[in-house]
Design a protein around this motif. Structure first.
Motif, short mmCIF file in Angstrom:
data_model
loop_
_atom_site.label_atom_id
_atom_site.label_comp_id
_atom_site.label_asym_id
_atom_site.label_seq_id
_atom_site.Cartn_x
_atom_site.Cartn_y
_atom_site.Cartn_z
N UNK A 15 -37.78 -54.56 13.65
CA UNK A 15 -36.70 -53.83 12.95
C UNK A 15 -37.26 -52.62 12.32
N UNK A 16 -38.19 -52.96 11.59
CA UNK A 16 -39.00 -52.08 10.66
C UNK A 16 -39.27 -50.54 11.32
N UNK A 17 -39.96 -50.72 12.57
CA UNK A 17 -40.37 -49.76 13.38
C UNK A 17 -39.00 -49.07 13.76
N UNK A 18 -37.81 -49.62 14.17
CA UNK A 18 -36.85 -49.40 14.92
C UNK A 18 -36.24 -48.42 13.74
N UNK A 19 -36.37 -48.76 12.52
CA UNK A 19 -35.59 -47.98 11.52
C UNK A 19 -36.21 -46.68 11.48
N UNK A 20 -37.51 -46.68 11.43
CA UNK A 20 -38.41 -45.59 11.17
C UNK A 20 -38.27 -44.67 12.24
N UNK A 21 -38.02 -45.30 13.56
CA UNK A 21 -37.88 -44.39 14.84
C UNK A 21 -36.59 -43.69 15.06
N UNK A 89 -32.89 -53.39 0.70
CA UNK A 89 -31.99 -53.38 -0.35
C UNK A 89 -32.15 -51.94 -1.49
N UNK A 90 -33.28 -51.62 -1.47
CA UNK A 90 -33.55 -50.33 -2.39
C UNK A 90 -33.34 -49.03 -1.14
N UNK A 170 -27.28 -47.09 10.54
CA UNK A 170 -28.09 -48.20 10.44
C UNK A 170 -29.54 -47.88 10.00
N UNK A 171 -29.88 -46.79 9.64
CA UNK A 171 -31.28 -46.26 9.36
C UNK A 171 -31.44 -46.30 7.91
N UNK A 172 -30.29 -46.97 7.21
CA UNK A 172 -30.50 -46.89 5.72
C UNK A 172 -30.89 -48.01 4.88
N UNK A 173 -31.66 -49.10 5.66
CA UNK A 173 -32.03 -50.02 4.91
C UNK A 173 -31.51 -51.66 5.57
N UNK A 174 -30.54 -51.35 6.21
CA UNK A 174 -29.72 -52.82 6.84
C UNK A 174 -30.76 -53.24 7.86
N UNK A 175 -31.43 -52.49 8.63
CA UNK A 175 -32.49 -53.38 9.46
C UNK A 175 -33.46 -54.12 8.94
N UNK A 177 -33.20 -55.64 6.04
CA UNK A 177 -32.71 -56.69 5.48
C UNK A 177 -32.35 -57.74 6.54
N UNK A 178 -31.96 -57.36 7.72
CA UNK A 178 -31.72 -58.24 8.66
C UNK A 178 -33.23 -59.01 9.03
N UNK A 179 -34.08 -58.03 9.43
CA UNK A 179 -35.26 -58.53 9.88
C UNK A 179 -35.99 -59.48 8.77
N UNK A 180 -35.89 -59.20 7.49
CA UNK A 180 -36.28 -59.91 6.37
C UNK A 180 -35.64 -61.27 6.33
N UNK A 181 -34.27 -61.60 6.61
CA UNK A 181 -33.57 -62.62 6.52
C UNK A 181 -34.16 -63.65 7.64
N UNK A 182 -34.24 -62.99 8.98
CA UNK A 182 -34.49 -63.84 10.08
C UNK A 182 -36.07 -64.49 9.91
#
Length: 197
Positions: A15-21, A89-90, A170-175, A177-182
């Motif tokens: 999800x981190x890489x996805x957000x950057x992509x 969140x930031x 969805x490229x604004x932090x939600x990815x 947060x979701x990855x972190x919770x998982x």
């Protein structure tokens, strides 16, 4: 091989890489298929190699780690997951002006050279820590790393090619947060199994 755990790890780390992509086309409009493949390939490769490196480093200290491996896995995954969620969140709190300023700072093609290397490295540091936790998990190490890399490649390719409207939503932090919770939930599962099974 535990496909469920491998898939959960792969999805959360990707999800981190996805957000950057998703952000790449915003910084470099007109990125085509070749650029998308370069970015996805780099992200997927790093996400495959870094867990193996973490596992190799931890394996050298197996005698020390083995009695507390479930605690090590839990704390590493909880730390990485918490950090990812905090960053997400930031990012959600960032103003549009700050985002525009950040876009102006990025110069060059983010799908080539040292810039791509830094992006791939930056999004895969979490995978290094997760690789350390492999020592406490009964996973097929190479298969799990390949699943993580494959999922990262697929999501990154989709992120670059489908960015446009998707990245704005969805490229604004939600990815993150979701990855972190998982990752935190996965760490808790490992700890409970280690304590009670």
């Amino acid at each position: 091989m535990n496909w469920a755990v491998a898939g959960a790890l792969g999805f959360s780390l990707a999800l981190d890489a996805f957000a950057v992509s998703c952000a790449i086309p915003l910084y470099a409009p007109g990125v085509g298929l070749a650029g998308a493949l370069r970015a996805a390939g780099a992200f997927g490769l790093f996400q495959t190699v870094m867990p193996l490196l973490g596992f190799w480093l931890a394996g050298n200290f197996l005698d020390v780690i083995e009695p507390v491996d479930h605690w090590v896995a839990f704390f590493l995954l909880a730390f990485v997951g918490g950090h990812m969620s905090f960053e997400g969140i930031s990012a959600l709190r960032a103003t549009e002006a700050a985002r525009k300023a950040m876009r102006r700072k990025l110069s060059g093609d983010p799908t080539r050279g040292s810039l791509l290397f830094l992006l791939a490295l930056g999004t895969s540091i979490d995978a290094l820590a997760v690789g350390v936790s492999f020592v406490g998990l009964e996973l097929h190490v190479y298969g799990t790393a390949a699943v993580i890399g494959g999922i990262t490649f697929a999501l990154s390719l989709f992120g670059v090619l489908g960015a446009g409207r998707l990245s704005r939503n969805i490229g604004d932090g939600r990815c993150e947060i979701l990855g972190g919770v998982i990752l935190v939930l996965l760490g808790a599962k490992i700890l409970l199994q280690g304590l009670f099974c």
